[in-house]
Design a protein around this motif. Sequence first.
Motif, short mmCIF file in Angstrom:
data_model
loop_
_atom_site.label_atom_id
_atom_site.label_comp_id
_atom_site.label_asym_id
_atom_site.label_seq_id
_atom_site.Cartn_x
_atom_site.Cartn_y
_atom_site.Cartn_z
N VAL A 87 0.99 -1.19 0.11
CA VAL A 87 -0.04 0.04 0.06
C VAL A 87 0.85 1.29 0.06
CG1 VAL A 87 -1.85 -1.25 1.20
CG2 VAL A 87 -0.15 0.19 2.46
N SER A 88 0.15 2.41 -0.27
CA SER A 88 0.82 3.61 -0.47
C SER A 88 1.51 4.09 0.96
CB SER A 88 0.23 4.69 -1.00
OG SER A 88 -0.72 4.84 -0.31
N ARG A 89 2.44 5.27 1.19
CA ARG A 89 2.85 5.51 2.51
C ARG A 89 1.74 5.86 2.99
NH1 ARG A 89 4.22 10.74 4.09
NH2 ARG A 89 5.89 10.74 5.76
N GLU A 90 0.83 6.77 2.44
CA GLU A 90 -0.28 7.48 3.20
C GLU A 90 -1.13 6.51 3.72
OE1 GLU A 90 0.86 8.38 0.21
OE2 GLU A 90 2.00 10.32 1.15
N ARG A 91 -1.75 5.31 3.04
CA ARG A 91 -2.46 4.58 3.25
C ARG A 91 -1.78 3.64 4.53
NH1 ARG A 91 -7.12 3.08 4.97
NH2 ARG A 91 -7.79 0.81 4.57
N ALA A 92 -0.69 3.33 4.53
CA ALA A 92 -0.13 2.50 5.51
C ALA A 92 -0.23 3.41 6.94
CB ALA A 92 1.42 2.31 5.26
N LEU A 93 0.13 4.56 6.92
CA LEU A 93 -0.26 5.51 8.17
C LEU A 93 -1.49 5.34 8.51
CD1 LEU A 93 2.14 8.53 7.36
CD2 LEU A 93 2.75 6.72 8.75
N ASP A 94 -2.47 5.54 7.77
CA ASP A 94 -3.93 5.33 8.22
C ASP A 94 -4.08 4.09 8.83
OD1 ASP A 94 -4.62 7.81 7.07
OD2 ASP A 94 -5.17 7.41 5.24
N ILE A 95 -3.67 2.87 8.15
CA ILE A 95 -3.82 1.63 8.66
C ILE A 95 -3.17 1.22 10.15
CG2 ILE A 95 -3.18 -0.75 8.52
CD1 ILE A 95 -3.50 -0.54 5.39
N MET A 96 -2.13 2.00 10.09
CA MET A 96 -1.54 1.88 11.69
C MET A 96 -2.11 2.68 12.56
SD MET A 96 2.47 2.19 9.98
CE MET A 96 3.38 2.25 11.50
N LYS A 97 -3.11 3.70 12.27
CA LYS A 97 -3.64 4.36 13.35
C LYS A 97 -4.89 3.82 13.58
CE LYS A 97 -3.43 8.27 10.97
NZ LYS A 97 -3.90 9.76 10.59
N ASP A 98 -5.40 2.72 13.10
CA ASP A 98 -6.59 2.11 13.22
C ASP A 98 -6.40 0.97 14.35
OD1 ASP A 98 -8.87 0.52 13.14
OD2 ASP A 98 -8.79 0.43 10.91
N SER A 99 -7.08 1.13 15.38
CA SER A 99 -7.21 0.33 16.54
C SER A 99 -7.30 -0.97 16.11
CB SER A 99 -7.93 0.89 17.87
OG SER A 99 -9.07 0.76 17.35
N ARG A 100 -7.98 -1.26 15.08
CA ARG A 100 -8.52 -2.74 14.86
C ARG A 100 -7.17 -3.48 14.33
NH1 ARG A 100 -13.25 -1.36 11.04
NH2 ARG A 100 -11.90 0.02 10.34
N ILE A 101 -7.10 -4.76 14.60
CA ILE A 101 -6.10 -5.69 14.17
C ILE A 101 -6.42 -6.48 12.93
CG2 ILE A 101 -6.57 -7.84 15.65
CD1 ILE A 101 -3.67 -7.97 16.01
N GLY A 102 -5.58 -6.50 11.99
CA GLY A 102 -5.72 -7.16 10.72
C GLY A 102 -4.99 -8.44 10.81
N SER A 103 -5.06 -9.07 9.60
CA SER A 103 -4.54 -10.31 9.36
C SER A 103 -2.99 -10.25 9.73
CB SER A 103 -4.69 -10.93 7.95
OG SER A 103 -6.23 -11.05 7.85
N TYR A 104 -2.36 -9.32 8.92
CA TYR A 104 -1.07 -9.44 8.92
C TYR A 104 -0.35 -8.76 10.64
CZ TYR A 104 -0.23 -8.88 3.99
OH TYR A 104 -0.41 -9.06 2.65
N GLY A 105 -1.49 -8.33 11.33
CA GLY A 105 -0.75 -7.84 12.54
C GLY A 105 -1.11 -8.89 13.61
N ALA A 106 -2.14 -9.76 13.18
CA ALA A 106 -2.52 -10.99 13.95
C ALA A 106 -1.45 -12.09 13.92
CB ALA A 106 -3.82 -11.67 13.86
N ILE A 107 -1.01 -12.42 12.57
CA ILE A 107 0.06 -13.36 12.26
C ILE A 107 1.28 -13.16 12.98
CG2 ILE A 107 1.37 -14.48 10.39
CD1 ILE A 107 -1.41 -14.12 8.74
N ALA A 108 1.67 -11.65 12.85
CA ALA A 108 3.01 -11.28 13.62
C ALA A 108 2.98 -11.32 14.89
CB ALA A 108 3.14 -9.67 13.02
N LEU A 109 1.76 -11.11 15.40
CA LEU A 109 1.73 -11.10 17.06
C LEU A 109 2.03 -12.60 17.41
CD1 LEU A 109 1.51 -9.18 19.42
CD2 LEU A 109 -1.04 -9.51 19.16
#
Length: 268
Positions: free
Chosen positions: A105-127
Motif C-alpha cells: 500500500v502507499s505511504r499514506e494508506r500505511a499510516l492510516d492503517i497503523m492508526k486504526d485500533s483494529r487488528i488485521g490479518s498481518y498484525g494477528a499473524i505477526a503477533l
Amino acid sequence: MFLFIRHFFIALQFFTRIPVTGRLADWVGFSPAMLRASAAHFPGVGWVVGGLTVLVFWGLTQALPGQAASAWVAAVLSTAFSVWLTGAFHEDGLADTADGLGGAVSRERALDIMKDSRIGSYGAIALVLALLTKVSLLGLLAQAGGVRLAALALFAAHVTSRLMPLLVIRTLPHVGDTPTSKSKPLAESIGTRGLIAGLLWWVPAMALAGWLAPGAPWLPAVLGALAGLAWMWRLLRQRLQGFTGDGLGATQQLSELLFYLGMALALV
C-alpha cells in the motif's frame, strides 16, 4: 541526578502499569519537555520490566517439577506477565506496523492503517509468531544453556531491545498524524545527551550479565539485536520515510527476539 531520576519515573509510568502517584508523583512533576526527555530512559524501563520478568521466570522454574517442560511453562507465563506489565504497548506497535507495512500500500494508506485500533490479518499473524518465537527461544536457551543463562538473557534482552528505538529516533524523522500520534509527545527527537543517558542504563546491564555469565555469547546476542534494528530502520525509511510510535514498538520487539536468536545460534 534528581532530574535524571524524575525523567526515569515518567518513562516508567508511560511504558508500564506501575503507578507513580501521591507524593512521588508530586516530586517527579510533569511537563511536555520532561515527557520528551524521558524517552532516553527507555532502557531503564527495561531494567524494571526485565528484572521483574526474570523473577517470575526464575521463580516458576524453581517451583515447577524438575522436568524439561517446566522451562517452557515458565517462558509462557513470564512472557504473559511482561505483556501485562507493559500493557502490551510494544506488541500493539508490532501488530499495527505489520498491518500497515505488510501489504503493498502507499505511504499514506500505511499510516492510516497503523492508526486504526483494529487488528488485521498481518498484525494477528505477526503477533502470534512473535510470541511463539519468544517463548520457544527462551525455552531453548533454558535447555541448551541452563535456566540461569536464560534468565540473564531475558534481562539483558529487555534492556538492549529498549536501547534500539533510541537510535531510530535519533536518525529518522517522526512522521504521521501529530495530534493522534502515540510517540510525538514522547519521542519527536533525541539528542546526544539522551543517547548517553540510554547508554548509561545499557552498559551496566550488559556488564552485570557478563559478570554473572562470563562465558556466555553476549556479543552474538547484541549483534542479533542490532540486526533487528537495522532491518526495522531500513523498512521504516523505505516505506514511511520516518518513524511512528508503532514502528518504535516493532523495533523493540524484533530486537528482543533476535537477541535471543543470536545467543541461541552461538550455543550450537
